[in-house]
Design a protein around this motif. Structure first.
Motif, PDB file in Angstrom:
ATOM      1  N   ILE A  63      -6.434   0.689  -3.841  1.00  0.00           N
ATOM      2  CA  ILE A  63      -5.330   1.373  -4.405  1.00  0.00           C
ATOM      3  C   ILE A  63      -5.555   1.636  -6.143  1.00  0.00           C
ATOM      4  O   ILE A  63      -5.169   2.661  -6.406  1.00  0.00           O
ATOM      5  CB  ILE A  63      -3.939   0.577  -4.158  1.00  0.00           C
ATOM      6  N   HIS A  65       0.855  -1.127  -0.090  1.00  0.00           N
ATOM      7  CA  HIS A  65      -0.004   0.018  -0.150  1.00  0.00           C
ATOM      8  C   HIS A  65       0.882   1.253   0.147  1.00  0.00           C
ATOM      9  O   HIS A  65       0.739   2.269  -0.643  1.00  0.00           O
ATOM     10  CB  HIS A  65      -0.959  -0.015   1.171  1.00  0.00           C
ATOM     11  N   SER A 103       2.723   1.823  -3.215  1.00  0.00           N
ATOM     12  CA  SER A 103       1.857   2.240  -4.686  1.00  0.00           C
ATOM     13  C   SER A 103       1.386   3.441  -4.132  1.00  0.00           C
ATOM     14  O   SER A 103       1.371   4.219  -5.303  1.00  0.00           O
ATOM     15  CB  SER A 103       0.559   1.458  -4.534  1.00  0.00           C
TER      16      SER A 103
END
Length: 663
Positions: free
Chosen positions: A174, A21, A24
């Motif tokens: 995401i 996470h 990204s």
């Protein structure tokens, strides 16, 4: 592709997901492309477990199909099979999740009915590659728009755990962030492109408008000006921006004069206008009407000002001309508006009027010569009235009545601060007479330094205001007059020879009243009627002795003296017969203290004595005064005649007055 033996997702998934996470989001913040973010996401998730194959599919604009976008581990033939993947109620995990807009879990691809029917071919190929389970979450925007899906294929038939769901949801989130950021960036880019295009179109339109236009910031600083403004000012685009624009373009006086007024108007944020002078690329200033209009945002705050400039220089020049003409008219109010000086039919007068007719149609400079009061100004007015300039101004300047220090300012104008007392800009008489005629009376009294400036005007048809080095073109017909002998003034060095030649293009000599004695009866009758009407009297007859006296008198003051005598006599007249006291026409005792016979008195019975006697008397007076003509001790005073009359007679007799100065 053959997957390893089935295994469950590692217990360390939660920590790994946090890392995925974070990585990204960092890519998104750094501005990485959507492809790069999605591929990195799939790579990171695939790295968590060798039995997992992740993929991202994006929906097309019509929401009917999904297209593979990321997932390096997806077999190529499988990718080709689902390119595109229809969105339908039973289309495997991803197609169905997109259709339902909700999470779909296929715990066993081999038995799940979502993989039957249209999806059967996908089932066979998935099983062939070792995929036994498939999970998918739809990517849906806040507005409910389907953007795509995030899917996982697993080598093991299994139901999802909490960790599996967390993996799907976080990965889907995401993907949503990445897609929304990309879409927002594209929308911004498109908007900027459209704005730039609109701005370009607006500038093109503004540049095509035949009027100077400027776009200003909310504080009034220039941001942009159109091509016509750049062409007029000669500035570059960069020079025409910022706070310096006003001081580069507008007249310093106007910038200072309007500074507070403009600041207050900008603060009020309401449309306003003012008049100011803008500097042309050649240094000349022209008057413009500047109109300001604000542009506001949705909250009512001013974000831009638009200013347009309209050339009003011709109007301002006309206003200045009218103002100066009114001044000249007021100066003439007390002067007679009659043309009695040219009333008559004598041969000398007819010759003058013939010359007036000939020269009036041209623009040639005229020099009118004659004694004081002989009517030189009215000859000048007659020339103007008969010319093609008759509808424009006739401006009279008495050069002898203006202090020498102010002659140049009066003729050519001045700028504010050009000299002490110059509190504002003023147009000179030449600019006021532009298109018309200027009458320079008593030109012989023009100061030497002003003679040089006048010579330039006659040569170049340009003037320069005091305090301004820029030339101003003028279209003026010059008529000059003098009662002096300019040739003698040239010889004495008091008048420029080159200026004399420029003025003496077409000389006209106005005869004195004694040279047109046959016109006196007509003039007397005309003037009596005028002043009697003014005084409310009725005069029927003229005394014969009075008329004889008038014709015998030499009238050194010419028509002006005749006017004054008749006006006084009319006021004193009690009956209907006009007469004058003959003592009014006698010489002053001091003036008569010289020769016993006045040179100006040329009675008919003395004609045979006139020429020789007058010459002798003039030469005697010049000898006594050592060639001095004017002043209380000059020859004119001793002879009892006006200085101008003596000058004329010296010229007529060809007497060299300068030779007496050395005696």
């Amino acid at each position: 592709m053959t997957l390893p033996e089935p295994s469950s997702i590692s217990p360390l998934v939660r920590d790994a997901l946090a890392v995925v996470h974070q990585q990204s989001l960092e890519l998104i913040v750094r501005g990485a492309s959507l492809d790069a973010v999605l591929e990195a996401l799939c790579d990171s998730i695939d790295a968590l477990d060798p039995n997992v194959v992740s993929s991202v599919l994006l929906a097309d604009p019509d929401g009917q199909r999904l297209w593979p976008k990321a997932g390096r581990r997806v077999p190529e033939d499988y990718k080709q099979l689902i390119t595109p993947l229809p969105i339908a109620p039973s289309m495997g995990a991803c197609g169905t999740a997109a259709f339902r807009k909700e999470r779909v879990i296929s715990a066993d691809i081999a038995t799940d009915p979502l993989w039957s029917g249209p999806a059967e071919h996908c089932r066979r190929l998935a099983l062939q590659h070792g995929f036994r389970a498939a999970w998918s979450v739809p990517i849906v925007s806040d507005t409910g728009e389907l953007l795509g899906t995030f899917g996982l294929h697993h080598a093991q038939s299994k139901s999802v755990s909490t960790q599996d769901i967390e993996l799907l949801e976080k990965a889907g989130h995401i993907v949503l962030i990445a897609i929304e950021r990309t879409r927002a960036q594209k929308a911004l880019t498109d908007a900027l492109a459209e704005l730039k295009k609109s701005e370009g179109e607006l500038r093109t339109i503004i540049d095509m408008i035949p009027q100077m236009i400027a776009v200003l910031a909310s504080d009034g600083q220039a941001l942009y000006v159109n091509d016509l403004t750049l062409e007029y000012t000669g500035l570059s685009g960069d020079e025409a921006r910022g706070a310096a624009f006003r001081r580069r373009v507008f007249h310093p006086e106007d910038v200072e004069r309007l500074q507070e007024q403009r600041r207050d108007a900008l603060t009020r944020a309401e449309p306003f206008e003012n008049e100011q002078r803008a500097r042309r690329h050649d240094g000349h200033y022209r008057w413009f009407l500047i109109r300001y209009r604000p542009m506001r945002d949705e909250h009512g705050h001013v974000v831009r000002w638009y200013a347009t400039a309209t050339d009003i220089d011709d109007r301002k020049q006309a206003e200045d001309r009218i103002r100066n003409e009114n001044i000249a008219l007021r100066e003439e109010i007390d002067r007679s508006s009659m043309f009695e000086e040219i009333v008559g039919s004598s041969a000398p007068l007819r010759r003058v009027l013939t010359l007036v007719d000939k020269v009036a149609a041209t623009d040639s400079t005229v020099l009118i010569l004659g004694e004081t009061g002989s009517g030189k100004e009215l000859i000048a007015r007659a020339i103007h009235k008969k010319s093609h300039r008759a509808t424009r101004a006739f401006i009279r300047v008495n050069c002898a009545a203006i202090p020498p220090s102010l002659v140049a300012s009066e003729l050519f104008g001045h700028e504010k601060g050009a000299f002490t007392g110059a509190l504002q800009r003023r147009l000179g008489r030449f600019e006021s007479a532009n298109g018309g005629t200027i009458f320079l009376d008593e030109i012989g009294d023009l100061p030497a330094e002003t003679q040089i400036s006048l010579l330039r005007v006659l040569q170049d048809r340009e003037i320069e205001r005091l305090g301004n080095s820029h030339s101003i073109p003028v279209d003026v017909r010059v008529v000059a007059a003098t009662n002096r002998d300019l040739e003698n003034a040239v010889a004495a060095g008091t008048f420029r020879q080159d200026l004399f030649y420029r003025l003496n293009v077409f000389p006209i000599t106005v005869p004195s009243l004694r040279e047109r004695a046959e016109d006196i009866p007509l003039l007397v009758e005309y003037l009596i009627e005028r002043y009697a009407t003014k005084a409310g009297k009725r005069i029927r007859r003229i005394s014969r002795s009075t008329l004889t006296l008038f014709q015998a008198y030499d009238w050194p003051g010419n028509i002006r003296e005749l006017q004054n005598v008749i006006e006084r006599a009319v006021i004193l007249c009690d009956g209907d017969t006009f007469s004058v006291d003959e003592t009014w026409l006698m010489r002053d005792s001091k003036a008569a203290a010289g020769p016993s016979i006045s040179i100006g008195t040329s009675l008919p019975q003395q004609q045979h004595l006139q020429s020789e006697t007058e010459r002798q008397m003039i030469e005697a007076a010049l000898a006594v005064t050592r060639g001095r003509i004017a002043g209380p001790k000059g020859a004119a005073a001793k002879l009892g005649i006006p200085r101008q009359t003596l000058d004329s007679k010296i010229t007529a007799f060809g007497i060299d007055k300068h030779r007496y100065k050395s005696r």
